[in-house]
Motif scaffolding. Structure first.
Motif, PDB file in Angstrom:
ATOM      1  N   LEU A  15       0.864  -1.174   0.000  1.00 57.02           N
ATOM      2  CA  LEU A  15       0.000   0.000   0.000  1.00 57.02           C
ATOM      3  C   LEU A  15       0.905   1.229   0.000  1.00 57.02           C
ATOM      4  O   LEU A  15       2.130   1.096  -0.063  1.00 57.02           O
ATOM      5  N   LYS A  16       0.291   2.405   0.115  1.00 60.28           N
ATOM      6  CA  LYS A  16       1.093   3.623  -0.028  1.00 60.28           C
ATOM      7  C   LYS A  16       2.208   3.730   1.027  1.00 60.28           C
ATOM      8  O   LYS A  16       3.372   3.884   0.691  1.00 60.28           O
ATOM      9  N   PHE A  23       2.615  -5.368   3.462  1.00 58.84           N
ATOM     10  CA  PHE A  23       2.339  -6.618   4.180  1.00 58.84           C
ATOM     11  C   PHE A  23       3.042  -7.762   3.467  1.00 58.84           C
ATOM     12  O   PHE A  23       2.900  -7.934   2.256  1.00 58.84           O
ATOM     13  N   ILE A  24       3.814  -8.525   4.245  1.00 64.19           N
ATOM     14  CA  ILE A  24       4.488  -9.702   3.689  1.00 64.19           C
ATOM     15  C   ILE A  24       3.964 -10.906   4.462  1.00 64.19           C
ATOM     16  O   ILE A  24       4.091 -10.951   5.686  1.00 64.19           O
ATOM     17  N   VAL A  25       3.374 -11.867   3.760  1.00 61.65           N
ATOM     18  CA  VAL A  25       2.935 -13.077   4.461  1.00 61.65           C
ATOM     19  C   VAL A  25       4.071 -14.090   4.413  1.00 61.65           C
ATOM     20  O   VAL A  25       4.483 -14.512   3.333  1.00 61.65           O
ATOM     21  N   LYS A  61       6.705  -0.571   7.570  1.00 61.69           N
ATOM     22  CA  LYS A  61       6.258   0.812   7.310  1.00 61.69           C
ATOM     23  C   LYS A  61       7.238   1.510   6.365  1.00 61.69           C
ATOM     24  O   LYS A  61       8.410   1.135   6.270  1.00 61.69           O
ATOM     25  N   SER A  62       6.755   2.546   5.712  1.00 65.67           N
ATOM     26  CA  SER A  62       7.585   3.226   4.699  1.00 65.67           C
ATOM     27  C   SER A  62       8.776   3.970   5.299  1.00 65.67           C
ATOM     28  O   SER A  62       9.696   4.349   4.592  1.00 65.67           O
ATOM     29  N   MET A  84      13.692  -2.071   4.029  1.00 68.84           N
ATOM     30  CA  MET A  84      12.755  -3.202   4.008  1.00 68.84           C
ATOM     31  C   MET A  84      11.540  -2.902   3.125  1.00 68.84           C
ATOM     32  O   MET A  84      11.002  -3.773   2.474  1.00 68.84           O
ATOM     33  N   PHE A  85      11.130  -1.622   3.107  1.00 68.29           N
ATOM     34  CA  PHE A  85       9.941  -1.222   2.344  1.00 68.29           C
ATOM     35  C   PHE A  85      10.179  -1.388   0.846  1.00 68.29           C
ATOM     36  O   PHE A  85       9.284  -1.754   0.095  1.00 68.29           O
TER      37      PHE A  85
END
Ligand code: ATP
Ligand code: MN
Length: 446
Positions: A30-31, A35-37, A50-51, A56-57
Motif C-alpha cells: 500500500l502507499k 504486508f508480507i505473508v 512501514k515506509s 525493508m519497504f
C-alpha cells in the motif's frame, strides 16, 4: 546453528526479539505500508513494514523467496492469527524464479500433470501439503499400533530371484549374469519372518508391471503388511479392523486442520466390522441386475455399488472362490469339525461350497478395496496340491514350499495399500494425488 523459532511459537513469545524463517507466500504494497505473508511448516504470519524503513519497504520480494526476519510479534485486531510481526530487518536467503510454474496458491488449480511435473513446488500448495500430512498420520497410526502390540518391523528385499505369487506382471531387471525381478509383494519374506518371529509387519514398496490405465492403480505401490503365526483369517481380520481404526484415529487427532481443508470428516468404524461373504455379495449384486457370476472378481464400480447395498463405510468380504485368490490361500478343511460347523452355519443351503472357497478376505473402505489378506497354507503337500489346482508347476516353487518343511506354524496376514487408503481418506478421485512421486505407465520423473 540456525537461530529461529516457528510461527506457531510466536504466541508465547509476544514482544520478544526473535528470528522467523520461511517463504514469502504473498506481498501486498500500500502507499505507506507493506504486508508480507511469511510461511513456515507451522503456519503463516503477516509481517508489517512501514515506509519509514526504506531498506525493508523497497526490498524486492517475490513469491517463494526464502527469507529470515528479525523482530517481534505484537497482538493485532486485523490479522487472522490475532498477531502480526514487526521486523527490524529482513534477510533474503534465496530467491525464487518467477513466474512460478504451478499455482500453489490454488486460486486457479493447475492440472495434475503440471503439478506432478513440479511436485517439489506443489508440496507447498495447501491441499497437496494436507494430503501428505494426513498420509503421514495414517502411517504413524499403523506403525504405532503394531509396535505397541509387540509386532516386529522387518525389511524385505525388493529385488527377488523368482516370482513369489506366480504372476506374470513382474518387472524384469538385469542382475549381473542373471535375470532378477522387482518384488510384486513381500509375500514369501513375511511368511518366512512370521514362522520364526511370530508377529511381524513392514511398510515396503512393491511393483506391478501391468499396463494399468485406471485412477486407482500405480505401478509402484507402498504396502503396509502384517503376518502372524498361530492365526487364521478371522484372527488377522480383527487385527486389521483395530489397525484401521487406529490409523483413522491418528489422522483425526494429528491432522484436524488438514482434514478440514480437504473437507473430510472421518467417522471411526465400530468393531467388529461387518463380514459379508463373497457368495452373498454376488447374490446381492445379481439381485440388482449386475452381470456378475460366482467366480468373478468385482469391478471397481461393483465395489462401490456393493458398499451402498451393505450400507457400511468399512466392511469385509470373505470366503472367496479359490480361483480368485493366490495359490497359498488356505482352503477350508472339510474334515475339521470347527470348519464344518462354520460352513453349515454360514451356508446352510450350500453344502458343497466349502470345497470351492478359501480363507481369504478383502476390506472395503469408502467403496474401494484397501486391503486383502488370507490364512496361508503352511503344509507343503497341500501347497503342492493347490499349485496344481492353479495350473502352476510345484517344481518351480520348491524354494517357496521348502520354507514350510521345518516346523512352520499356521499363519495369516494382510496388506493395506498406502496410496489407496490415503486416497480414500483424503477423498481424492485419482490415486496419483495420494502418492508423492507416482510411477505409472507414462511417468518416471520426478
Ligand atoms: P486390486 O484388485 O485393487 O487391483 P489387488 O487385489 O491386485 O488390488 P493385492 O495384491 O490384494 O492387490 O494388494 C494389497 C493391497 O495393495 C490392495 O488391497 C490395494 O490397496 C493395494 N494395491 C495393490 N495393487 C495396487 C496398485 N496397482 N496400485 C495401487 N494400490 C494397489
Ligand atoms: Mn486384493
Amino acid at each position: 546453528m540456525f537461530d529461529r523459532i516457528y510461527v506457531s511459537e510466536l504466541e508465547s513469545s509476544i514482544g520478544e526479539k526473535v528470528n522467523l524463517a520461511g517463504w514469502v507466500t504473498r506481498t501486498r504494497d500500500l502507499k505507506n505500508i507493506r504486508f508480507i505473508v511469511l510461511r513456515d511448516k507451522t503456519g503463516e504470519i503477516q509481517v508489517v513494514v512501514k515506509s519509514d524503513s526504506p531498506e525493508m519497504f523497497e526490498l524486492n520480494l517475490n513469491r517463494e523467496d526464502v527469507i529470515k526476519v528479525y523482530g517481534k510479534a505484537v497482538p493485532s485486531k486485523i490479522a487472522n492469527a490475532g498477531l502480526e510481526f514487526i521486523p527490524d530487518s529482513i534477510e533474503v536467503l534465496n530467491r525464487s524464479e518467477q513466474p512460478l510454474p504451478v499455482d500453489i496458491l490454488e486460486n486457479k488449480k493447475s492440472d495434475l500433470e503440471t503439478r506432478l511435473n513440479w511436485r517439489f513446488l506443489d508440496f507447498r500448495a495447501p491441499t497437496t501439503n494436507a494430503i501428505f500430512r494426513v498420509q503421514n498420520a495414517l502411517v504413524t497410526g499403523f506403525r504405532s499400533w503394531l509396535t505397541e502390540h509387540d509386532y516386529m518391523e522387518f525389511q524385505p528385499p525388493c529385488i527377488i530371484g523368482s516370482a513369489s505369487e506366480g504372476g506374470a506382471d513382474l518387472f524384469a531387471i538385469p542382475y549381473f549374469e542373471k535375470q532378477a525381478y522387482l518384488a510384486q509383494s513381500p509375500q514369501l519374506y513375511k511368511q518366512m519372518c512370521a514362522i520364526s518371529f511370530e508377529k511381524v509387519f513392514t511398510i515396503t514398496p512393491i511393483w506391478r508391471a501391468e499396463k494399468f490405465n485406471t485412477p486407482t492403480h500405480l505401478n509402484e505401490v507402498r504396502q503396509m503388511d502384517i503376518e502372524q503365526a498361530f492365526a487364521n483369517d478371522e484372527d488377522v481380520m480383527s487385527v486389521l479392523e483395530k489397525v484401521l481404526v487406529n490409523m483413522l484415529k491418528y489422522a483425526k487427532e494429528k491432522t484436524p486442520d488438514e482434514l478440514k481443508l480437504l473437507e473430510r470428516d472421518i467417522n471411526l468404524p465400530k468393531f467388529p466390522l461387518k463380514r459379508v461373504s463373497y457368495t452373498e455379495a454376488i447374490q446381492r449384486l445379481q439381485d440388482e441386475g449386475e452381470s456378475i457370476l460366482w467366480g468373478d472378481d468385482f469391478t471397481k464400480t461393483q465395489e462401490k455399488l456393493l458398499t451402498e447395498l451393505v450400507g457400511e463405510e468399512a466392511f469385509f468380504l470373505k470366503d472367496w472362490p479359490g480361483e480368485q485368490k493366490a495359490f497359498y490361500a488356505m482352503p477350508y478343511n472339510m474334515e475339521l469339525e470347527e470348519d464344518q460347523k462354520y460352513l453349515e452355519q454360514m451356508y446352510p443351503e450350500n453344502q458343497d461350497i466349502g470345497r470351492r472357497i478359501v480363507r481369504a478376505f478383502d476390506c472395503l473402505y469408502n467403496g474401494i478395496e484397501i486391503s486383502s489378506g488370507t490364512m496361508r497354507i503352511h503344509l507343503p503337500d497341500l501347497l503342492k496340491e493347490r499349485l496344481k489346482f492353479k495350473g502352476l508347476n510345484p517344481e518351480n516353487f520348491e524354494y517357496y514350499i521348502g520354507a514350510f518343511r521345518y516346523g512352520a506354524p499356521p499363519h495369516a496376514g494382510w496388506s493395506i495399500g498406502m496410496e489407496r487408503i490415503t486416497m480414500t481418506v483424503t477423498g481424492m478421485d485419482n490415486i496419483r494425488e495420494a502418492c508423492m512421486f507416482p510411477r505409472d505407465r507414462d511417468r518416471l520423473v520426478p
